[in-house]
Design a protein around this motif. Structure first.
Motif, PDB file in Angstrom:
ATOM      1  N   ASN A  89       0.728  -1.187   0.100  1.00  0.00           N
ATOM      2  CA  ASN A  89       0.310   0.023   0.020  1.00  0.00           C
ATOM      3  C   ASN A  89       0.801   1.280  -0.094  1.00  0.00           C
ATOM      4  O   ASN A  89       0.377   2.373   0.166  1.00  0.00           O
ATOM      5  N   LEU A 147      -0.048   4.028  -2.413  1.00  0.00           N
ATOM      6  CA  LEU A 147      -1.402   4.801  -2.234  1.00  0.00           C
ATOM      7  C   LEU A 147      -1.149   5.993  -1.710  1.00  0.00           C
ATOM      8  O   LEU A 147      -2.095   6.905  -1.770  1.00  0.00           O
ATOM      9  N   SER A 205       3.520  -7.159  -0.165  1.00  0.00           N
ATOM     10  CA  SER A 205       3.907  -6.598   0.942  1.00  0.00           C
ATOM     11  C   SER A 205       4.462  -7.412   1.955  1.00  0.00           C
ATOM     12  O   SER A 205       5.021  -6.908   3.144  1.00  0.00           O
TER      13      SER A 205
END
Length: 339
Positions: free
Chosen positions: A161, A164, A235
């Motif tokens: 993430n 983002l 991740s």
């Protein structure tokens, strides 16, 4: 020299936002702007950074280690397979660490070293375009991809993430399409009772096409086995890549199989490999107008459950490929400056 898209801070960077020590060195990498070359190899393992610096670089100007991050600048002498000798190239090799959170720190510092005047803490009006190529290891997702094959990333599918938090437009319609398709695929594959069902939304980034072409050409010249495809950046190493070894259930089982079977609809290219950094590398650099790419040998085949214990040979081939590609790209940048 370049001026780049995007908004610079309206005021000088504060000491808290951009820590610089009393010797003018940036906080984590511990080097000064003058010690950074615009052509950069990025590797995850600090030991690999040391190996590359001492094996492939000559006349080392600096070799610094701080907080597990090794950064060195010297001169590479790339040679093609047809007795083509490229002019010596000033090159930096830097450690990214494992995963996009560590990479985010390193990339921001590399770009700051290039773009910010440390004396005034303000943006430079002109600065060179950075060329950064990741040389890493990866797990192969296609049964037909042999161990030791270097995967040249065309697109990266970000299952982390980190990207983002950085707003950039989609580089092309392919990225936008793949983001929509993959969100649906992953939601469908999640456990029906998972609290995280529908909350995993990949972002897609694109390698600079000129870097992909340079890596492909360099691999051909050097006789390095290589294949161009899509890369999944995860991740983590275990469940995020489909390795289910703990007592906690995965929210989305068998992610490696899901991606191996996904057809991106790109002229026969497939999702070739999994690793943990390419997505943010390409997302961040592309949004700033710098050029990024990745070449990662397959040291494990997830379909065959095999592992290459002698993967250093493949890493050496990928490193030589990346250095030759950087040399070719640097020649193009210098030619554009003269024009």
């Amino acid at each position: 020299m370049n001026t780049k898209p995007g908004l610079f801070p309206a005021s000088p960077c504060s000491a808290a936002d951009l820590p610089i020590d009393a010797d003018g060195r940036i906080y984590h990498l511990q080097i000064t702007p003058e010690q950074l070359a615009p052509d950069i190899l990025l590797v995850g393992d600090p030991g690999r950074a040391e190996f590359i610096a001492r094996t492939f670089l000559h006349d080392l100007e600096v070799e610094r280690e701080h907080r597990g991050l090794v950064t060195a600048t010297g001169t590479s002498r790339a040679t093609g397979g047809r007795a083509t000798i490229i002019s010596p190239l000033r090159t930096t090799v830097a450690t990214s660490g494992m995963g996009t959170p560590s990479l985010e720190i390193v990339l921001n510092e590399l770009v700051a070293l290039c773009e910010i005047d440390f004396a005034t803490r303000t943006p430079k009006p002109l600065f060179p375009r950075l060329h950064i190529i990741r040389v890493g290891t990866s797990g192969g997702l296609q049964a037909s991809t042999r161990l030791g094959t270097s995967i040249i990333t065309a697109y990266a599918l970000g299952m982390d993430n980190t990207g983002l938090f950085y707003e950039t437009p989609c580089p092309d319609q392919t990225c936008a399409r793949l983001e929509q398709e993959l969100a649906h695929v992953i939601e469908k594959a999640a456990r029906p009772d998972s609290r995280f069902r529908g909350k995993i939304h990949p972002y897609v980034s694109r390698a600079e096409p000129a870097v992909v072409r340079a890596l492909t050409q360099a691999a051909q010249e050097l006789g390095v086995a290589a294949r161009t495809g899509l890369t999944v950046s995860n991740s983590g190493f275990f469940v995020p890549q489909g390795r289910d070894i703990s007592r906690l259930r995965p929210s989305t089982p068998e992610l490696d199989r899901i991606f191996s079977e996904f057809d991106p609809g790109l002229d026969g290219m497939r999702v070739e490999n999994m690793e943990m950094e390419a997505s943010f590398l390409l997302h961040f650099l592309g949004g700033l107008g710098h050029w990024g790419g990745a070449i990662c040998p397959v040291i494990a085949n997830r379909r065959h459950n095999t592992f290459d214990h002698d993967y250093l040979t493949a890493i050496e081939g990928a490193t030589k490929t990346a250095l030759l590609a950087l040399a070719a790209l640097s020649t193009r940048r210098d030619s554009a400056l003269r024009d």
